[in-house]
Design a protein around this motif. Structure first.
Motif, PDB file in Angstrom:
ATOM      1  N   LYS A  77       0.812  -1.383   0.066  1.00 21.91           N
ATOM      2  CA  LYS A  77      -0.164   0.002   0.116  1.00 21.91           C
ATOM      3  C   LYS A  77       0.791   1.458  -0.112  1.00 21.91           C
ATOM      4  O   LYS A  77       0.462   2.451   0.109  1.00 21.91           O
ATOM      5  CB  LYS A  77      -1.148   0.112   1.124  1.00 21.91           C
ATOM      6  N   PHE A  78       2.256   1.261  -0.173  1.00 19.17           N
ATOM      7  CA  PHE A  78       2.972   2.095  -0.173  1.00 19.17           C
ATOM      8  C   PHE A  78       2.742   2.939   1.043  1.00 19.17           C
ATOM      9  O   PHE A  78       2.780   4.262   1.110  1.00 19.17           O
ATOM     10  CB  PHE A  78       2.895   2.967  -1.485  1.00 19.17           C
ATOM     11  N   THR A  79       2.786   2.633   2.134  1.00 13.54           N
ATOM     12  CA  THR A  79       2.389   3.246   3.352  1.00 13.54           C
ATOM     13  C   THR A  79       3.375   2.957   4.550  1.00 13.54           C
ATOM     14  O   THR A  79       3.572   1.700   4.927  1.00 13.54           O
ATOM     15  CB  THR A  79       1.006   2.987   3.858  1.00 13.54           C
ATOM     16  N   LEU A  80       3.702   3.974   5.129  1.00 17.59           N
ATOM     17  CA  LEU A  80       4.522   3.941   6.437  1.00 17.59           C
ATOM     18  C   LEU A  80       3.796   4.417   7.718  1.00 17.59           C
ATOM     19  O   LEU A  80       2.935   5.214   7.388  1.00 17.59           O
ATOM     20  CB  LEU A  80       5.699   4.685   6.263  1.00 17.59           C
ATOM     21  N   PHE A  81       4.060   3.588   8.801  1.00 15.11           N
ATOM     22  CA  PHE A  81       3.373   4.053   9.883  1.00 15.11           C
ATOM     23  C   PHE A  81       4.227   4.400  10.994  1.00 15.11           C
ATOM     24  O   PHE A  81       5.282   3.857  11.131  1.00 15.11           O
ATOM     25  CB  PHE A  81       2.486   2.616  10.202  1.00 15.11           C
ATOM     26  N   LEU A  82       3.678   5.131  12.017  1.00 14.71           N
ATOM     27  CA  LEU A  82       4.319   5.282  13.310  1.00 14.71           C
ATOM     28  C   LEU A  82       3.430   5.119  14.370  1.00 14.71           C
ATOM     29  O   LEU A  82       2.443   6.017  14.458  1.00 14.71           O
ATOM     30  CB  LEU A  82       5.086   6.663  13.300  1.00 14.71           C
ATOM     31  N   GLN A  83       3.542   4.183  15.109  1.00 13.71           N
ATOM     32  CA  GLN A  83       2.561   3.793  16.350  1.00 13.71           C
ATOM     33  C   GLN A  83       3.340   4.521  17.481  1.00 13.71           C
ATOM     34  O   GLN A  83       4.417   4.054  17.853  1.00 13.71           O
ATOM     35  CB  GLN A  83       2.331   2.317  16.615  1.00 13.71           C
ATOM     36  N   MET A  84       2.606   5.469  18.089  1.00 10.01           N
ATOM     37  CA  MET A  84       2.965   6.015  19.326  1.00 10.01           C
ATOM     38  C   MET A  84       2.158   6.018  20.514  1.00 10.01           C
ATOM     39  O   MET A  84       1.190   6.220  20.478  1.00 10.01           O
ATOM     40  CB  MET A  84       3.344   7.599  18.793  1.00 10.01           C
ATOM     41  N   ASP A  85       2.879   5.173  21.304  1.00  5.41           N
ATOM     42  CA  ASP A  85       2.096   4.989  22.716  1.00  5.41           C
ATOM     43  C   ASP A  85       2.853   5.667  23.823  1.00  5.41           C
ATOM     44  O   ASP A  85       4.183   6.068  23.720  1.00  5.41           O
ATOM     45  CB  ASP A  85       2.281   3.420  23.014  1.00  5.41           C
ATOM     46  N   SER A  86       2.220   5.654  25.323  1.00  2.05           N
ATOM     47  CA  SER A  86       2.680   6.442  26.282  1.00  2.05           C
ATOM     48  C   SER A  86       3.126   7.615  25.883  1.00  2.05           C
ATOM     49  O   SER A  86       4.289   8.000  26.275  1.00  2.05           O
ATOM     50  CB  SER A  86       3.801   5.643  26.853  1.00  2.05           C
ATOM     51  N   LEU A  87       2.476   8.461  25.053  1.00  4.37           N
ATOM     52  CA  LEU A  87       2.967   9.877  24.665  1.00  4.37           C
ATOM     53  C   LEU A  87       2.997  10.868  25.696  1.00  4.37           C
ATOM     54  O   LEU A  87       2.439  10.593  26.801  1.00  4.37           O
ATOM     55  CB  LEU A  87       1.891  10.313  23.652  1.00  4.37           C
ATOM     56  N   LYS A  88       4.350  11.636  25.710  1.00  3.81           N
ATOM     57  CA  LYS A  88       4.609  12.547  26.783  1.00  3.81           C
ATOM     58  C   LYS A  88       4.423  14.051  26.147  1.00  3.81           C
ATOM     59  O   LYS A  88       4.577  14.319  24.778  1.00  3.81           O
ATOM     60  CB  LYS A  88       6.022  12.277  27.177  1.00  3.81           C
ATOM     61  N   PRO A  89       4.365  14.966  27.074  1.00  5.93           N
ATOM     62  CA  PRO A  89       4.215  16.397  26.543  1.00  5.93           C
ATOM     63  C   PRO A  89       5.593  16.681  25.576  1.00  5.93           C
ATOM     64  O   PRO A  89       5.289  17.373  24.463  1.00  5.93           O
ATOM     65  CB  PRO A  89       4.368  17.168  27.562  1.00  5.93           C
ATOM     66  N   GLU A  90       6.800  16.153  25.908  1.00  5.27           N
ATOM     67  CA  GLU A  90       7.873  16.404  25.356  1.00  5.27           C
ATOM     68  C   GLU A  90       8.026  15.728  23.764  1.00  5.27           C
ATOM     69  O   GLU A  90       8.826  16.157  22.986  1.00  5.27           O
ATOM     70  CB  GLU A  90       9.077  15.935  25.832  1.00  5.27           C
ATOM     71  N   ASP A  91       6.799  14.979  23.619  1.00  2.00           N
ATOM     72  CA  ASP A  91       6.580  14.507  22.012  1.00  2.00           C
ATOM     73  C   ASP A  91       5.958  15.412  21.103  1.00  2.00           C
ATOM     74  O   ASP A  91       6.042  15.241  20.044  1.00  2.00           O
ATOM     75  CB  ASP A  91       5.884  13.050  22.319  1.00  2.00           C
ATOM     76  N   THR A  92       5.618  16.497  21.717  1.00  2.00           N
ATOM     77  CA  THR A  92       4.651  17.425  20.872  1.00  2.00           C
ATOM     78  C   THR A  92       5.954  17.990  19.895  1.00  2.00           C
ATOM     79  O   THR A  92       6.939  18.470  20.209  1.00  2.00           O
ATOM     80  CB  THR A  92       4.278  18.582  21.914  1.00  2.00           C
ATOM     81  N   ALA A  93       5.517  17.865  18.865  1.00  6.34           N
ATOM     82  CA  ALA A  93       6.164  18.362  17.508  1.00  6.34           C
ATOM     83  C   ALA A  93       5.550  18.217  16.291  1.00  6.34           C
ATOM     84  O   ALA A  93       4.367  17.448  16.311  1.00  6.34           O
ATOM     85  CB  ALA A  93       7.428  17.716  17.473  1.00  6.34           C
ATOM     86  N   ARG A  94       5.879  18.606  15.300  1.00  6.02           N
ATOM     87  CA  ARG A  94       5.337  18.264  13.707  1.00  6.02           C
ATOM     88  C   ARG A  94       6.117  17.162  13.203  1.00  6.02           C
ATOM     89  O   ARG A  94       7.185  17.305  13.539  1.00  6.02           O
ATOM     90  CB  ARG A  94       5.527  19.525  12.987  1.00  6.02           C
ATOM     91  N   TYR A  95       5.576  16.295  13.032  1.00  6.82           N
ATOM     92  CA  TYR A  95       6.127  14.743  12.568  1.00  6.82           C
ATOM     93  C   TYR A  95       6.236  14.797  11.122  1.00  6.82           C
ATOM     94  O   TYR A  95       5.055  15.091  10.405  1.00  6.82           O
ATOM     95  CB  TYR A  95       5.433  13.605  13.124  1.00  6.82           C
ATOM     96  N   TYR A  96       7.106  14.410  10.423  1.00  4.89           N
ATOM     97  CA  TYR A  96       7.484  14.361   9.208  1.00  4.89           C
ATOM     98  C   TYR A  96       7.879  12.951   8.643  1.00  4.89           C
ATOM     99  O   TYR A  96       8.688  12.223   9.296  1.00  4.89           O
ATOM    100  CB  TYR A  96       8.693  15.327   8.706  1.00  4.89           C
ATOM    101  N   CYS A  97       7.351  12.594   7.282  1.00  3.48           N
ATOM    102  CA  CYS A  97       7.905  11.353   6.879  1.00  3.48           C
ATOM    103  C   CYS A  97       8.798  11.705   5.720  1.00  3.48           C
ATOM    104  O   CYS A  97       8.821  12.882   5.336  1.00  3.48           O
ATOM    105  CB  CYS A  97       6.419  10.810   6.184  1.00  3.48           C
ATOM    106  N   ALA A  98       9.790  10.817   5.583  1.00  2.00           N
ATOM    107  CA  ALA A  98      11.040  11.189   4.716  1.00  2.00           C
ATOM    108  C   ALA A  98      11.437   9.703   4.002  1.00  2.00           C
ATOM    109  O   ALA A  98      11.351   8.651   4.704  1.00  2.00           O
ATOM    110  CB  ALA A  98      12.093  11.640   5.521  1.00  2.00           C
ATOM    111  N   ALA A  99      11.901   9.803   2.931  1.00  2.00           N
ATOM    112  CA  ALA A  99      12.312   8.835   1.958  1.00  2.00           C
ATOM    113  C   ALA A  99      13.819   9.119   1.497  1.00  2.00           C
ATOM    114  O   ALA A  99      13.939  10.174   0.979  1.00  2.00           O
ATOM    115  CB  ALA A  99      11.292   8.447   0.863  1.00  2.00           C
ATOM    116  N   GLY A 100      14.520   7.908   1.526  1.00  2.00           N
ATOM    117  CA  GLY A 100      15.756   8.107   1.168  1.00  2.00           C
ATOM    118  C   GLY A 100      16.007   6.818   0.160  1.00  2.00           C
ATOM    119  O   GLY A 100      15.501   5.709  -0.035  1.00  2.00           O
ATOM    120  N   TYR A 101      16.990   7.232  -0.975  1.00  2.00           N
ATOM    121  CA  TYR A 101      17.022   6.254  -1.902  1.00  2.00           C
ATOM    122  C   TYR A 101      17.987   5.174  -1.711  1.00  2.00           C
ATOM    123  O   TYR A 101      19.147   5.321  -1.543  1.00  2.00           O
ATOM    124  CB  TYR A 101      17.496   6.856  -3.307  1.00  2.00           C
ATOM    125  N   GLY A 102      17.547   3.868  -1.704  1.00  2.00           N
ATOM    126  CA  GLY A 102      18.322   2.677  -1.267  1.00  2.00           C
ATOM    127  C   GLY A 102      18.666   2.498  -0.038  1.00  2.00           C
ATOM    128  O   GLY A 102      17.688   2.897   1.056  1.00  2.00           O
TER     129      GLY A 102
END
Length: 128
Positions: A77-102
């Motif tokens: 499905k060409f899809t990447l996931f990030l399951q985030m548990d036990s979240l903390k206030p310091e996890d607050t941020a903008r989250y980005y997906c990135a792809a590298g070749y190889g």
């Protein structure tokens, strides 16, 4: 070039969970050619690598999220996931997906310079 679109961000209380998704456009290369990663950036801070998965399936996590976050992907499905548990206030941020070749070798998989294609990000806010 891959076009990446993140989703799944939101606001949660500390201790809660969120699941981020990143869907990639279908390009010239098969999806499993790419090494993929999640990064995050909080206001006034540098972008930091959170979790990465190489094109051979090797996974790396930042120490700050080990045992709380899980990276996975669905190649069909060409899809990447990030399951985030036990979240903390310091996890607050903008989250980005990135792809590298190889394949990204050890020590590079959580470095933003290695990645070529980026999504627009999705905001995660964790309140105490």
């Amino acid at each position: 070039q891959l076009e990446l679109v993140e989703s799944g961000g939101g606001s949660v209380q500390a201790g809660g969970s969120l699941r981020l998704s990143c869907t990639a456009s279908r390009g010239t290369y098969a999806y499993d050619y790419f090494s993929m990663a999640w990064f995050r950036q909080a206001p006034g801070k540098e972008r930091e690598g959170v979790a990465a998965i190489t094109n051979t399936g090797t996974i790396t996590y930042a120490d700050s999220v080990k045992d709380r976050f899980t990276i996975s992907q669905d190649n069909a499905k060409f899809t990447l996931f990030l399951q985030m548990d036990s979240l903390k206030p310091e996890d607050t941020a903008r989250y980005y997906c990135a792809a590298g070749y190889g394949y990204c070798s050890e020590g590079y998989c959580l470095k933003s310079d290695w990645y070529k294609d980026w999504g627009q990000g999705t905001q995660v806010t964790v309140s105490s």
